[in-house]
Design a protein around this motif. Structure first.
Motif, PDB file in Angstrom:
ATOM      1  N   PHE A  75       3.581   3.158   3.666  1.00 32.63           N
ATOM      2  CA  PHE A  75       3.286   1.744   3.379  1.00 32.63           C
ATOM      3  C   PHE A  75       3.639   1.450   1.925  1.00 32.63           C
ATOM      4  CE2 PHE A  75       0.454   2.778   6.860  1.00 32.63           C
ATOM      5  CZ  PHE A  75       0.464   1.635   7.656  1.00 32.63           C
ATOM      6  N   TYR A  76       4.110   0.224   1.659  1.00 30.84           N
ATOM      7  CA  TYR A  76       4.291  -0.160   0.254  1.00 30.84           C
ATOM      8  C   TYR A  76       3.760  -1.556  -0.011  1.00 30.84           C
ATOM      9  CZ  TYR A  76       8.796  -2.130   1.952  1.00 30.84           C
ATOM     10  OH  TYR A  76       9.783  -2.803   2.635  1.00 30.84           O
ATOM     11  N   LYS A  77       3.120  -1.676  -1.159  1.00 32.78           N
ATOM     12  CA  LYS A  77       2.587  -2.961  -1.615  1.00 32.78           C
ATOM     13  C   LYS A  77       3.648  -3.547  -2.532  1.00 32.78           C
ATOM     14  CE  LYS A  77      -1.019  -5.797  -2.476  1.00 32.78           C
ATOM     15  NZ  LYS A  77      -1.125  -6.990  -1.604  1.00 32.78           N
ATOM     16  N   TYR A  78       4.163  -4.734  -2.169  1.00 32.49           N
ATOM     17  CA  TYR A  78       5.320  -5.290  -2.857  1.00 32.49           C
ATOM     18  C   TYR A  78       4.926  -6.409  -3.830  1.00 32.49           C
ATOM     19  CZ  TYR A  78       9.900  -7.338  -3.638  1.00 32.49           C
ATOM     20  OH  TYR A  78      11.039  -7.829  -4.233  1.00 32.49           O
ATOM     21  N   GLU A  79       5.085  -6.131  -5.123  1.00 29.34           N
ATOM     22  CA  GLU A  79       4.728  -7.114  -6.150  1.00 29.34           C
ATOM     23  C   GLU A  79       5.932  -7.939  -6.632  1.00 29.34           C
ATOM     24  OE1 GLU A  79       1.527  -7.845  -7.532  1.00 29.34           O
ATOM     25  OE2 GLU A  79       0.988  -6.794  -5.699  1.00 29.34           O
ATOM     26  N   GLY A  80       7.094  -7.681  -6.034  1.00 25.24           N
ATOM     27  CA  GLY A  80       8.303  -8.395  -6.469  1.00 25.24           C
ATOM     28  C   GLY A  80       8.335  -9.860  -6.054  1.00 25.24           C
ATOM     29  N   VAL A  81       7.331 -10.327  -5.292  1.00 24.43           N
ATOM     30  CA  VAL A  81       7.329 -11.735  -4.861  1.00 24.43           C
ATOM     31  C   VAL A  81       6.776 -12.681  -5.939  1.00 24.43           C
ATOM     32  CG1 VAL A  81       7.187 -11.229  -2.389  1.00 24.43           C
ATOM     33  CG2 VAL A  81       5.077 -11.418  -3.726  1.00 24.43           C
ATOM     34  N   SER A  82       6.319 -12.138  -7.072  1.00 30.39           N
ATOM     35  CA  SER A  82       5.815 -13.032  -8.136  1.00 30.39           C
ATOM     36  C   SER A  82       6.995 -13.771  -8.772  1.00 30.39           C
ATOM     37  CB  SER A  82       5.088 -12.213  -9.202  1.00 30.39           C
ATOM     38  OG  SER A  82       6.025 -11.583 -10.054  1.00 30.39           O
ATOM     39  N   PRO A  83       6.725 -14.886  -9.486  1.00 31.29           N
ATOM     40  CA  PRO A  83       7.836 -15.626 -10.094  1.00 31.29           C
ATOM     41  C   PRO A  83       8.721 -14.751 -10.985  1.00 31.29           C
ATOM     42  CG  PRO A  83       5.858 -16.953 -10.166  1.00 31.29           C
ATOM     43  CD  PRO A  83       5.447 -15.585  -9.652  1.00 31.29           C
TER      44      PRO A  83
END
Ligand SMILES: Cc1ncc(COP(=O)(O)O)c(C=O)c1O
Length: 452
Positions: free
Chosen positions: A99-107
């Motif tokens: 599983f990966y938590k993806y933080e790249g969706v922030s501005p």
């Protein structure tokens, strides 16, 4: 159908940050005032930080409420998705569930806005007009530029020279959000002028420049994108959301992996889980991945050292390569730092977190394999975590065990394509870490009590 993405609604944005400080074994080691050798108190920090953040830095409370305006700004991109890496699992032919938590969706494209927003908010509340900061990869500078634009603050960024040259579009982003950007070392500060012999710059040098600007201007404070307790605290929204999302997937991690530059995305993902580990509620393993060219956790010494290069900050207890150590210019600019967060270092020292170091080419090889299966092009920093995940998946295969692996994909690499170009062209180097430079830098450690 196999579920791939676990998504929470905005009402699931955490209402509190998790403060691990009261759960850590033993008394926390205080930062020291370099002049007196005594524990640095709030008074040592007020010239460059607002009281709201200082109180968070030293708080003994296990949870700290997130102010409403911050939570409201978090709605722009939080909660972030948790993915099951089904295509990567299939390509690796591993029984592991990844599983990966993806933080790249922030501005700004990484986890950094999670702390930039509350830092800008607390400074605006305190009547401050401007923030100065350093940036390595450009991720932190762009995050702070974005956060300052939300709260009407000016923003001045010192960008590490090698990244400034490699990532012109990160500079464009910061300027679009209204920030002023300087190549570091610059000739605008005493600290920059004294480091002109290191034209590629380093995070330590850029921090010195930004701290100097803030210390000389009463309307300007300094903002740090990693290392400090309050920065790791703000990032714990990541791990709290991940816990809820793993529940949706009916899963719980055997191992959690993250990259470490200063320790903030790693701490943010792991601390809500580590609290359970420290309380005897789970037996998760934790793996911290760092560059072989700047191997702070795997090769550094555990000692009090300055957070910056010139010696303007309080002394912090941490693994360090020496504040004067200038790491070779790898593309994972956010991992080029001589020290690491005292909280993460304490956990490594206590044996709770295992650290591993990887060379640049092997991390890009892992990143490309990830991009070709999962689609997202990772930033060079979390590519280190992906490298460690591939090892963990292989170990699960060898053991014939269905282990659950969680890792932090803390940013995308859409502004790092020059590095990918070099890797794909076969011209990417594996710069050597210099033992000699480290020994020289360690000889210059400040005098302070030795750490056990
Ligand atoms: C995408 C990304 N990951 C990781 C890091 C390293 O910082 P930290 O260890 O504080 O997460 C940075 C720092 O700039 C970054 O931009």
């Amino acid at each position: 159908m196999s579920q791939t993405k676990y998504v929470l609604g905005e009402d699931a944005i955490p209402t509190h940050w998790v403060n691990l400080l009261p759960d850590l074994p033993g008394d926390p080691l205080p930062p020291l005032n370099p002049g007196t050798g005594q524990p640095a108190g709030p008074d040592d920090l007020t010239p460059i930080f607002p009281m709201g953040l200082i109180l968070q830095e030293v708080s003994p409370d296990p949870e700290i409420p997130i102010p409403d305006p911050v939570r409201d700004a978090y709605r722009l991109w939080r909660p972030t998705p948790l993915y099951r890496a089904r295509r990567l699992e299939a390509a690796l032919d591993t029984p592991a569930r990844i599983f990966y938590k993806y933080e790249g969706v922030s501005p700004a494209g990484s986890h950094k806005p999670n702390t930039a927003v509350p830092q800008a908010y607390e400074n605006a509340q305190a009547g401050i007009k401007k923030l100065s900061t350093e940036t390595g990869a450009g991720q932190w500078g762009s995050s702070l530029a974005f956060a300052c634009s939300l709260f009407g603050l000016e923003c001045e960024v010192f960008m590490v020279g090698s990244s400034y040259d490699q990532k012109p579009y990160r500079r464009s982003m910061m300027q679009t959000w209204g920030a002023t950007v300087h190549r570091s070392p610059s000739d605008l500060t005493d600290s920059g002028r004294s480091q002109a012999a290191h034209p590629t710059g380093s995070l330590g040098i850029a921090i010195s420049e930004a701290v100097e600007v803030a210390a000389k201007d009463p309307n300007c404070n300094y903002a740090l994108g990693s290392v400090l307790n309050h920065v790791l605290l703000h990032q714990t929204v990541i791990g709290q959301e991940a816990i809820a999302q793993l529940e949706m997937a009916d899963a719980f991690p055997d191992v959690i992996v993250g990259c470490v530059g200063g320790g903030s995305n790693f701490g943010g993902l792991t601390f809500p889980f580590i609290r359970g580990t420290l309380r005897g509620e789970n037996k998760i393993r934790y793996v911290a991945a760092e560059p072989a060219a700047c191997p702070t956790l795997t090769r550094g010494v555990y000692a009090y050292d300055f957070g910056d290069t010139v010696g303007l900050t309080p002394l912090m207890p941490m693994y360090t390569l020496g504040h004067g150590f200038v790491p070779p210019p790898v593309h994972a600019g956010g991992l080029r730092y001589h020290g690491d967060a005292p909280m993460v270092c304490g956990l490594v020292k206590a044996g709770l977190v295992e650290a591993r170091a990887y060379k640049q080419n092997e991390t890009f090889e892992a990143a490309v394999q990830f991009a070709r299966t999962e689609g997202i092009i990772p930033a060079p920093e979390p590519a280190h975590a992906i490298r460690a995940v591939l090892e963990e998946a292989e170990a699960a295969k060898q053991a014939g065990e269905e282990r659950t692996i969680l890792f932090g994909l803390c940013g995308h690499g859409n502004f790092d394509l020059a590095a990918y170009d070099a890797y794909l062209a076969g011209t990417l180097e594996d710069p050597e870490f210099s033992e000699e430079d480290m020994r020289a830098a360690l000889d210059a450690l400040p005098s302070a009590p030795a750490l056990a």
